[in-house]
Scaffold this motif. Structure first.
Motif, PDB file in Angstrom:
ATOM      1  N   SER A  97       0.885  -1.265  -0.452  1.00 45.17           N
ATOM      2  CA  SER A  97       0.208  -0.315  -0.125  1.00 45.17           C
ATOM      3  C   SER A  97       0.515   1.121   0.316  1.00 45.17           C
ATOM      4  O   SER A  97       0.511   2.190  -0.515  1.00 45.17           O
ATOM      5  CB  SER A  97      -0.995  -0.320   1.363  1.00 45.17           C
ATOM      6  OG  SER A  97      -0.229   0.120   2.395  1.00 45.17           O
TER       7      SER A  97
ATOM      8  N   ALA B 168       2.111   2.026  -3.663  1.00 45.64           N
ATOM      9  CA  ALA B 168       1.351   2.125  -4.420  1.00 45.64           C
ATOM     10  C   ALA B 168       0.611   3.587  -4.390  1.00 45.64           C
ATOM     11  O   ALA B 168       1.199   4.468  -5.379  1.00 45.64           O
ATOM     12  CB  ALA B 168      -0.124   1.616  -4.241  1.00 45.64           C
ATOM     13  N   ARG B 169       0.895   4.553  -2.920  1.00 47.02           N
ATOM     14  CA  ARG B 169       1.021   6.088  -2.179  1.00 47.02           C
ATOM     15  C   ARG B 169       2.267   6.378  -3.411  1.00 47.02           C
ATOM     16  O   ARG B 169       1.529   6.905  -3.642  1.00 47.02           O
ATOM     17  CB  ARG B 169       0.912   5.567  -1.125  1.00 47.02           C
ATOM     18  CG  ARG B 169       0.128   7.530  -0.864  1.00 47.02           C
ATOM     19  CD  ARG B 169       0.338   7.082   0.844  1.00 47.02           C
ATOM     20  NE  ARG B 169       1.807   7.100   1.679  1.00 47.02           N
ATOM     21  CZ  ARG B 169       2.557   8.155   1.018  1.00 47.02           C
ATOM     22  NH1 ARG B 169       2.219   9.361   1.080  1.00 47.02           N
ATOM     23  NH2 ARG B 169       4.231   8.059   2.177  1.00 47.02           N
TER      24      ARG B 169
ATOM     25  N   HIS C 249       2.253   7.077  -6.562  1.00 42.90           N
ATOM     26  CA  HIS C 249       0.158   7.362  -7.643  1.00 42.90           C
ATOM     27  C   HIS C 249      -0.196   6.396  -8.351  1.00 42.90           C
ATOM     28  O   HIS C 249      -1.110   7.363  -9.088  1.00 42.90           O
ATOM     29  CB  HIS C 249       1.101   8.835  -8.241  1.00 42.90           C
ATOM     30  CG  HIS C 249       1.707   9.794  -7.069  1.00 42.90           C
ATOM     31  ND1 HIS C 249       0.907  10.611  -5.792  1.00 42.90           N
ATOM     32  CD2 HIS C 249       3.104  10.157  -6.957  1.00 42.90           C
ATOM     33  CE1 HIS C 249       2.032  10.921  -5.271  1.00 42.90           C
ATOM     34  NE2 HIS C 249       3.473  11.679  -6.081  1.00 42.90           N
ATOM     35  N   ILE C 250      -0.370   5.266  -7.821  1.00 41.76           N
ATOM     36  CA  ILE C 250      -1.213   4.184  -8.420  1.00 41.76           C
ATOM     37  C   ILE C 250      -2.240   4.207  -7.006  1.00 41.76           C
ATOM     38  O   ILE C 250      -1.793   4.182  -6.119  1.00 41.76           O
ATOM     39  CB  ILE C 250      -0.624   3.607  -9.054  1.00 41.76           C
ATOM     40  CG1 ILE C 250       0.511   2.703  -8.179  1.00 41.76           C
ATOM     41  CG2 ILE C 250       0.336   4.049 -10.282  1.00 41.76           C
ATOM     42  CD1 ILE C 250       1.808   1.502  -8.774  1.00 41.76           C
ATOM     43  N   LYS C 251      -3.308   3.212  -7.859  1.00 46.67           N
ATOM     44  CA  LYS C 251      -3.902   2.733  -7.134  1.00 46.67           C
ATOM     45  C   LYS C 251      -3.487   1.273  -6.849  1.00 46.67           C
ATOM     46  O   LYS C 251      -3.013   0.858  -7.286  1.00 46.67           O
ATOM     47  CB  LYS C 251      -5.668   1.947  -8.315  1.00 46.67           C
ATOM     48  CG  LYS C 251      -6.225   3.492  -8.400  1.00 46.67           C
ATOM     49  CD  LYS C 251      -7.473   3.523  -8.486  1.00 46.67           C
ATOM     50  CE  LYS C 251      -7.629   5.348  -8.786  1.00 46.67           C
ATOM     51  NZ  LYS C 251      -9.704   5.452  -9.996  1.00 46.67           N
ATOM     52  N   ALA C 252      -3.927   0.905  -5.165  1.00 49.70           N
ATOM     53  CA  ALA C 252      -3.320  -0.145  -4.761  1.00 49.70           C
ATOM     54  C   ALA C 252      -4.110  -1.551  -5.424  1.00 49.70           C
ATOM     55  O   ALA C 252      -2.844  -2.657  -6.200  1.00 49.70           O
ATOM     56  CB  ALA C 252      -3.939  -0.856  -3.912  1.00 49.70           C
ATOM     57  N   PRO C 253      -5.223  -2.215  -6.662  1.00 44.97           N
ATOM     58  CA  PRO C 253      -5.359  -3.063  -7.865  1.00 44.97           C
ATOM     59  C   PRO C 253      -4.419  -3.347  -8.589  1.00 44.97           C
ATOM     60  O   PRO C 253      -3.703  -4.447  -8.602  1.00 44.97           O
ATOM     61  CB  PRO C 253      -6.495  -3.103  -7.997  1.00 44.97           C
ATOM     62  CG  PRO C 253      -7.373  -1.824  -6.818  1.00 44.97           C
ATOM     63  CD  PRO C 253      -6.385  -0.976  -6.683  1.00 44.97           C
ATOM     64  N   THR C 254      -4.049  -1.491  -9.332  1.00 43.25           N
ATOM     65  CA  THR C 254      -2.434  -1.754 -10.230  1.00 43.25           C
ATOM     66  C   THR C 254      -1.460  -2.275  -9.374  1.00 43.25           C
ATOM     67  O   THR C 254      -1.068  -2.535 -10.275  1.00 43.25           O
ATOM     68  CB  THR C 254      -2.694  -0.459 -11.014  1.00 43.25           C
ATOM     69  OG1 THR C 254      -4.316  -0.013 -10.754  1.00 43.25           O
ATOM     70  CG2 THR C 254      -1.626  -0.239 -11.698  1.00 43.25           C
TER      71      THR C 254
END
Length: 98
Positions: free
Chosen positions: A57, A60-61, A64-69
Motif C-alpha cells: 500500500s 502504491a501511495r 501515485h497508483i491505485k492499490a489494485p494496479t
C-alpha cells in the motif's frame, strides 16, 4: 469547446507516436528471463530497491497508483522472482516487499 487546432492535433499525434515508439523500444530492449516487463514494473523494482522494505500500500501511495494496479504488477514481479512478499507480523493482511 471546438475541434482542436492543427497545432494541437499535430502535437497529440506526435505525443502518441512517441509513446508508441517508446513502448516498442522498451519491449525490445528490456526483457527479463520470462519475457518483457512493463515500464511500470521496472519503476516498481527501482522504487522497491530504494524504499525496501516497503508495504504494497505504501508503494502504491508513493507511486501515485491505485492499490489494485500495484497488486497486479507486484504479482507478476513475484512470479518472475524479482520481488519477495513477506507478511507483516503485526498485520497478516499487509506485506512488505523486498
Amino acid at each position: 469547446m471546438g475541434a482542436p487546432s492543427t497545432v494541437e492535433a499535430l502535437f497529440g499525434y506526435l505525443l502518441r507516436r512517441t509513446n508508441n515508439l517508446y513502448q516498442t523500444y522498451w519491449r525490445e530492449h528490456f526483457v527479463g528471463p520470462d519475457g518483457p516487463i512493463t515500464a511500470m514494473q521496472a519503476g516498481m523494482l527501482i522504487a522497491i530497491n530504494q524504499w525496501a522494505p516497503v508495504t504494497q500500500s505504501e508503494l502504491a501511495r508513493r507511486m501515485h497508483i491505485k492499490a489494485p494496479t500495484a497488486l497486479q504488477s507486484i504479482s507478476v514481479l513475484e512470479k518472475l522472482s524479482y520481488v519477495e512478499r513477506t507478511p507483516l507480523k503485526d498485520d497478516g493482511r499487509s506485506h512488505t516487499l523486498s
